[in-house]
Scaffold this active site. Structure first.
Site, PDB file in Angstrom:
ATOM      1  N   TYR A  76       0.842  -1.212   0.000  1.00  0.00           N
ATOM      2  CA  TYR A  76       0.000   0.000   0.000  1.00  0.00           C
ATOM      3  C   TYR A  76       0.872   1.255   0.000  1.00  0.00           C
ATOM      4  O   TYR A  76       1.846   1.352   0.751  1.00  0.00           O
ATOM      5  CB  TYR A  76      -0.914   0.004   1.226  1.00  0.00           C
ATOM      6  CG  TYR A  76      -1.879   1.183   1.263  1.00  0.00           C
ATOM      7  CD1 TYR A  76      -3.035   1.157   0.516  1.00  0.00           C
ATOM      8  CD2 TYR A  76      -1.605   2.313   2.026  1.00  0.00           C
ATOM      9  CE1 TYR A  76      -3.924   2.231   0.537  1.00  0.00           C
ATOM     10  CE2 TYR A  76      -2.473   3.392   2.054  1.00  0.00           C
ATOM     11  CZ  TYR A  76      -3.633   3.340   1.299  1.00  0.00           C
ATOM     12  OH  TYR A  76      -4.495   4.404   1.317  1.00  0.00           O
ATOM     13  N   ARG A  77       0.558   2.232  -0.832  1.00  0.00           N
ATOM     14  CA  ARG A  77       1.293   3.480  -0.933  1.00  0.00           C
ATOM     15  C   ARG A  77       0.333   4.638  -0.674  1.00  0.00           C
ATOM     16  O   ARG A  77      -0.507   4.970  -1.519  1.00  0.00           O
ATOM     17  CB  ARG A  77       1.927   3.636  -2.314  1.00  0.00           C
ATOM     18  CG  ARG A  77       2.946   2.551  -2.652  1.00  0.00           C
ATOM     19  CD  ARG A  77       4.178   2.649  -1.748  1.00  0.00           C
ATOM     20  NE  ARG A  77       5.156   1.597  -2.059  1.00  0.00           N
ATOM     21  CZ  ARG A  77       5.206   0.425  -1.448  1.00  0.00           C
ATOM     22  NH1 ARG A  77       4.331   0.152  -0.481  1.00  0.00           N
ATOM     23  NH2 ARG A  77       6.099  -0.471  -1.795  1.00  0.00           N
ATOM     24  N   GLY A 112      -4.729  28.914  16.103  1.00  0.00           N
ATOM     25  CA  GLY A 112      -4.785  27.527  15.648  1.00  0.00           C
ATOM     26  C   GLY A 112      -3.515  27.163  14.919  1.00  0.00           C
ATOM     27  O   GLY A 112      -2.596  27.970  14.775  1.00  0.00           O
ATOM     28  N   GLU A 139      -2.474  24.374  21.204  1.00  0.00           N
ATOM     29  CA  GLU A 139      -2.644  25.748  20.738  1.00  0.00           C
ATOM     30  C   GLU A 139      -3.186  26.638  21.852  1.00  0.00           C
ATOM     31  O   GLU A 139      -2.750  27.780  22.026  1.00  0.00           O
ATOM     32  CB  GLU A 139      -3.577  25.783  19.528  1.00  0.00           C
ATOM     33  CG  GLU A 139      -3.011  25.163  18.265  1.00  0.00           C
ATOM     34  CD  GLU A 139      -1.867  25.969  17.678  1.00  0.00           C
ATOM     35  OE1 GLU A 139      -1.767  27.180  17.992  1.00  0.00           O
ATOM     36  OE2 GLU A 139      -1.065  25.399  16.919  1.00  0.00           O
ATOM     37  N   GLU A 180      -1.202  29.897  23.514  1.00  0.00           N
ATOM     38  CA  GLU A 180      -1.751  31.246  23.436  1.00  0.00           C
ATOM     39  C   GLU A 180      -2.092  31.830  24.812  1.00  0.00           C
ATOM     40  O   GLU A 180      -1.998  33.042  25.005  1.00  0.00           O
ATOM     41  CB  GLU A 180      -3.012  31.258  22.561  1.00  0.00           C
ATOM     42  CG  GLU A 180      -2.766  30.894  21.107  1.00  0.00           C
ATOM     43  CD  GLU A 180      -1.903  31.913  20.373  1.00  0.00           C
ATOM     44  OE1 GLU A 180      -1.747  33.043  20.890  1.00  0.00           O
ATOM     45  OE2 GLU A 180      -1.377  31.588  19.303  1.00  0.00           O
ATOM     46  N   GLU A 186       0.553  39.638  16.725  1.00  0.00           N
ATOM     47  CA  GLU A 186       0.027  40.053  18.027  1.00  0.00           C
ATOM     48  C   GLU A 186      -1.263  39.300  18.296  1.00  0.00           C
ATOM     49  O   GLU A 186      -1.836  38.664  17.405  1.00  0.00           O
ATOM     50  CB  GLU A 186      -0.238  41.561  18.038  1.00  0.00           C
ATOM     51  CG  GLU A 186      -1.227  42.034  16.986  1.00  0.00           C
ATOM     52  CD  GLU A 186      -1.392  43.538  16.971  1.00  0.00           C
ATOM     53  OE1 GLU A 186      -1.919  44.060  17.968  1.00  0.00           O
ATOM     54  OE2 GLU A 186      -1.009  44.162  15.974  1.00  0.00           O
TER      55      GLU A 186
END
Length: 298
Positions: free
Chosen positions: A18-19, A73, A89, A93, A142
């Site tokens: 499988y590739r 995100g 994330e 933040e 920012e």
């Protein structure tokens, strides 16, 4: 006995040949709608400050949409789930780990990101504004909290020949922070047929927001307004101790309407527990403080 497929391959043989590169695959991002509630500036120390619903946005420091505001995100890494990426994330933040976080929706419209095929698995987080220190990530110039309002502009309804209807509601989304003001118009279309009902969001107009983030924000506000009526979700926006008046203000700013005091207090009676503490130095008669009832419904 190993089962063989139509090509005569066992599962081991199939996986060996499988590739994955034979099939085009999307990049996956985790985008965060982070809500908080803050106090507006009161006209008098004797007057209770009004509440403002805010969301966190970052100004993009690179292409595409350089200089535009976007939800925090980033791309999901190979060694993490979408929820782990969202939590990462959020931590990057705000510095917070233990906050309310729930998956919102997967946005996969064609062309939503000009770079390549990108699907966004979006999340909604609720935090108490006293808990965190704001900072911008590596790809942001920012970060800032924007006051958000989301109000109905117009509504139209069409009946379907086979039965049911299509109802479209257009909302004006306004985001403001200091000298910045971003606006968008988002349409929410509900199609109700005899055998099914579906909801779709579309951006009618947009000024200042990157990607399709106006649609993601609208979806998050709808989710928050819906859940505040039957869960204790609003309590995640409150500090450890609060007055019932403060809690009512939070409900009102989320729902964008005034609530009757007596009916509201009956509604939240099982969600809160009174304490022996009272407000101090508030410029008016001390009020009893309450805390979240952890055994109330969720």
């Amino acid at each position: 006995m190993d089962l063989k497929d139509r090509d005569g391959l066992t599962e081991r043989e199939f996986l060996e040949q499988y590739r994955a590169g034979d099939f085009e695959r999307p990049s996956v991002a985790a985008d965060m709608v982070i809500f908080t509630v803050t106090d507006a500036q009161a006209d008098s120390y004797r007057k209770l400050p009004e509440k403002e619903l805010r969301i966190l946005l970052i100004r993009r420091g690179g292409h595409p949409f350089l200089g535009k505001w976007a939800l925090p995100g980033g791309f999901v890494r190979p060694n993490e789930t979408t929820e782990q990426a969202a939590a990462r994330e959020l931590r990057e933040e705000t510095g917070l780990d233990d906050v309310y976080l729930e998956q919102l929706y997967t946005f996969s419209d064609i062309g939503r990101d000009p770079r390549t095929w990108v699907m966004s698995c979006s999340y909604m987080a609720l935090i108490n504004s006293d808990q965190f220190q704001l900072k911008a990530g590596d790809d942001a110039a920012e970060a800032a909290w924007f006051k958000v309002t989301y109000q109905l502009l117009r509504e139209r309804k069409e009946l379907l020949e086979e039965g049911g209807y299509v109802k479209t509601l257009e909302y004006e989304l306004k985001l403001s922070a200091e000298e910045e003001e971003l606006t968008a118009v988002v349409a929410r279309t509900v199609t109700a047929r005899p055998t099914s009902t579906g909801t779709a969001y579309a951006i009618v107009a947009n000024d200042g927001l990157a990607f399709d983030h106006a649609k993601i924000i609208a979806c998050a506000i709808e989710r928050l307004r819906g859940k505040v009526n039957y869960t204790d979700i609003a309590l995640h926006l409150m500090p450890q101790l609060f007055t019932l008046t403060e809690l009512q203000q939070v409900y009102e700013v989320i729902l964008d309407r005034e609530l009757l005091k007596a009916a509201f207090r009956r509604k939240v009676a099982d969600l809160v527990t009174e304490t022996d503490h009272y407000t101090e130095n508030a410029g008016h008669r001390p009020s009893r403080l309450y805390r979240r009832n952890l055994e109330g419904y969720r």
